[in-house]
Design an enzyme around this catalytic site. Structure first.
Site, short mmCIF file in Angstrom:
data_model
loop_
_atom_site.label_atom_id
_atom_site.label_comp_id
_atom_site.label_asym_id
_atom_site.label_seq_id
_atom_site.Cartn_x
_atom_site.Cartn_y
_atom_site.Cartn_z
N GLY A 157 0.78 -1.23 0.00
CA GLY A 157 0.00 0.00 0.00
C GLY A 157 0.82 1.28 0.00
O GLY A 157 0.27 2.36 -0.10
N GLU A 199 17.73 4.84 -7.71
CA GLU A 199 18.24 4.35 -6.42
C GLU A 199 19.69 4.76 -6.24
O GLU A 199 20.09 5.21 -5.17
CB GLU A 199 18.20 2.82 -6.37
CG GLU A 199 16.92 2.19 -6.00
CD GLU A 199 17.02 0.67 -5.96
OE1 GLU A 199 15.95 0.04 -5.97
OE2 GLU A 199 18.13 0.10 -5.94
#
Length: 178
Positions: free
Chosen positions: A59, A93
């Protein structure tokens, strides 16, 4: 700092990090092989290793969760492989990892897995095709602002790759003699 020294110095927990190690890697060519084994070896020795499939919270926004994982890790291990630069996620990243190194003093250990460190440093050789594709995408962009933003992003990626490849790391290659 050697990998052993880096691991030894992070054996205690601090409020600054929730993980000892953040693993940055190309899912396509190392998850089920080298990086998977590395992750298991790190955890078998009692260290907490962040690996996206295990540590993403359901989520939550993926990129923000990855960035939080990077910020909350004492060491980032970057597994540069032939397909690492094919992933804009990996490159984003990497930019975050290098930012945390610079601003927060985090340790970074590059591993060059079947890729020449100079190819990472200069974005040629195994990485050339990926950057050729990124540059073509920039040229095809009609909107000036979007084109400038894409160029700035690619420049960030190039800078982060060069900076990371200039760090002492490990060059792993399988040869006929090993």
């Amino acid at each position: 700092m050697t990998a052993h020294e880096a691991f030894s110095s992070c054996s205690f927990k601090s409020k600054l990090w929730n993980y000892d190690v953040f693993l940055s890697f190309s899912d396509e060519d190392t998850r089920k092989g080298f990086t998977g084994y590395l992750h298991d070896a790190i955890e078998d020795r009692g260290y907490m290793a962040y690996m996206d499939q295990d540590d993403l919270k359901i989520g939550e926004e993926i990129k923000e969760e990855l960035y939080r994982g990077i910020e909350e890790s004492k060491i980032s291990i970057i597994v540069f492989s032939k397909k690492y630069a094919d992933s804009s996620w990996c490159l984003d990243e990497l930019v975050k990892i290098m930012e945390c190194r610079s601003k927060l003093g985090r340790h970074v250990l590059p591993i060059f897995y079947h890729v020449d460190p100079s190819h990472v440093r200069k974005q040629n050789g195994d990485l050339a095709k990926a950057f050729q594709n990124y540059e073509e995408n920039i040229c095809e962009e009609k909107d000036d602002k979007k084109r400038e933003a894409k160029q700035a992003k690619v420049n960030q990626w190039r800078e982060a790759l060069t900076e990371a490849a200039n760090l002492a790391g490990h060059h792993l290659q399988i040869t006929d003699n090993r």
